[in-house]
Write a protein that holds these residues in place. Structure first.
Motif, mmCIF file in Angstrom:
data_model
loop_
_atom_site.group_PDB
_atom_site.id
_atom_site.type_symbol
_atom_site.label_atom_id
_atom_site.label_comp_id
_atom_site.label_asym_id
_atom_site.label_seq_id
_atom_site.Cartn_x
_atom_site.Cartn_y
_atom_site.Cartn_z
ATOM 1 N N ARG A 120 4.869 47.117 4.362
ATOM 2 C CA ARG A 120 5.953 47.332 3.392
ATOM 3 C C ARG A 120 5.472 48.296 2.306
ATOM 4 N NH1 ARG A 120 7.988 41.035 3.192
ATOM 5 N NH2 ARG A 120 9.509 41.829 1.688
ATOM 6 N N GLU A 145 13.983 45.682 3.597
ATOM 7 C CA GLU A 145 13.445 46.269 2.368
ATOM 8 C C GLU A 145 13.325 47.775 2.507
ATOM 9 O OE1 GLU A 145 9.988 44.593 -0.300
ATOM 10 O OE2 GLU A 145 9.139 45.754 1.373
ATOM 11 N N THR A 180 22.342 41.164 8.543
ATOM 12 C CA THR A 180 21.979 41.025 7.130
ATOM 13 C C THR A 180 22.170 42.334 6.379
ATOM 14 O OG1 THR A 180 20.333 39.377 7.774
ATOM 15 C CG2 THR A 180 20.184 40.237 5.543
ATOM 16 N N GLU A 201 12.501 41.277 7.212
ATOM 17 C CA GLU A 201 12.484 41.618 5.786
ATOM 18 C C GLU A 201 11.780 42.940 5.531
ATOM 19 O OE1 GLU A 201 14.022 40.469 3.125
ATOM 20 O OE2 GLU A 201 15.097 39.159 4.505
#
Length: 304
Positions: free
Chosen positions: A107, A68, A34, A64
């Motif tokens: 995150r 990110e 990705t 993710e």
């Protein structure tokens, strides 16, 4: 909405834990694939580096979260003036990583990026940016030293939720904030001081030429390499897991960072930096010797 209200709203959102996806053992392969689609060759290099040296505990990390993290790290490298001096080696090992120690994986980049970017908007160098962050960031997020914190190795959001942290939690915040704006930073510390009880953790930042140190939330207007623990660090024993000074590394080094709260862990790679803190022995040539002769009465032969 005013700037202050906007920042407060951002911090409140941060306190709500983001859902963590359940990832299968193929998470890292998915991340690399990705990353190539989203960010091209730079993204692939970043994803492969993180995957190669990721600790075992991150085998099933949320893809993710990693993607990110890569996105914001690449953005920081592109946007800040000191990035022109940032080598690939420093970027990959000391800006890109999504964690420093064994803290909760979260995150943090999207939340820290706008705050840290505003703090360093007038900085021109790595050192100026790091100093600005140490001076202002902890007041902005309202986190300061307090032994009443729940754990030593708190993540940024965990420390913000409590409004308190000790040296390790504060150091994690400062390292993350520096990395958020493209300043290479890493944790440094000792498992136990030589000659007295207690461990300590602080921060090292890259100034464009060398690594410098500072205590987190211990800004010194006179510059870096000034801290209350200099005398204790000067007694470090190079190569000693217990009494040496070690700095974290994402890249594998053959050594591990000794964490006093998780003494059995070997998950965090480390570099022995003790010699930077221990005074170099004085060279014999630097020692001046003067011979003096003394007499009780008048000097013989009229000497003076």
């Amino acid at each position: 909405m005013s700037r202050i209200l906007a920042l407060h709203a951002l911090l409140l959102l941060w306190l709500i834990p983001a859902p963590v996806a359940s990832a299968d053992p193929g998470s890292w392969a998915s991340v690399i694939e990705t990353a190539e689609e989203r960010f091209g060759p730079d993204g692939v290099e970043a994803a492969r580096f993180l995957a190669e040296y990721a600790p075992a505990r991150d085998a099933e990390i949320d893809p993710e979260l990693v993607l990110e993290n890569i996105e914001y790290a690449l953005r920081a490298r592109a946007e800040f003036p000191w990035s022109d001096e940032l080598t690939d080696e420093l970027f990959l090992n000391d800006v890109l990583p999504y964690a420093s120690l064994d803290e909760t994986r979260e995150r943090w980049r999207p939340e820290l990026f706008p705050i840290a970017a505003d703090v360093v908007k007038d900085a021109k160098t790595f050192a100026e940016a790091a100093q600005a962050l140490n001076r202002e960031l902890f007041n902005r997020i309202n986190v300061h030293y307090n032994t009443g914190r729940k754990a030593p190795n708190q993540s940024p959001s965990e420390s913000i939720a409590q409004g308190r942290a000790t040296c390790t939690g504060l150091s994690i915040i400062l390292v993350d904030a520096c990395r958020a704006v493209g300043v290479p930073a890493r944790i440094a510390g000792v498992f136990e001081w030589h000659g007295k009880p207690g461990n300590h953790t602080w921060v090292e930042v890259w100034d464009g030429t060398s690594w410098r140190f500072t205590g987190a939330d211990e800004y010194n207007a006179e510059g870096l390499d000034r801290a209350w623990f200099i005398g204790s660090a000067a007694k470090a024993i190079p190569g000693d897991a217990r009494h040496g000074v070690w700095a974290t590394s994402w890249r594998r080094t053959g050594n591990h960072f000794p964490m006093a709260w998780n003494a059995e862990s070997r998950d965090v790679n480390a570099i022995d930096v003790s010699e930077r803190y221990v005074p170099a022995p004085m060279s014999p040539r630097a020692i001046a010797v003067r011979h003096i002769r003394l007499w009780d009465g008048p000097a013989p032969n009229g000497e003076r």
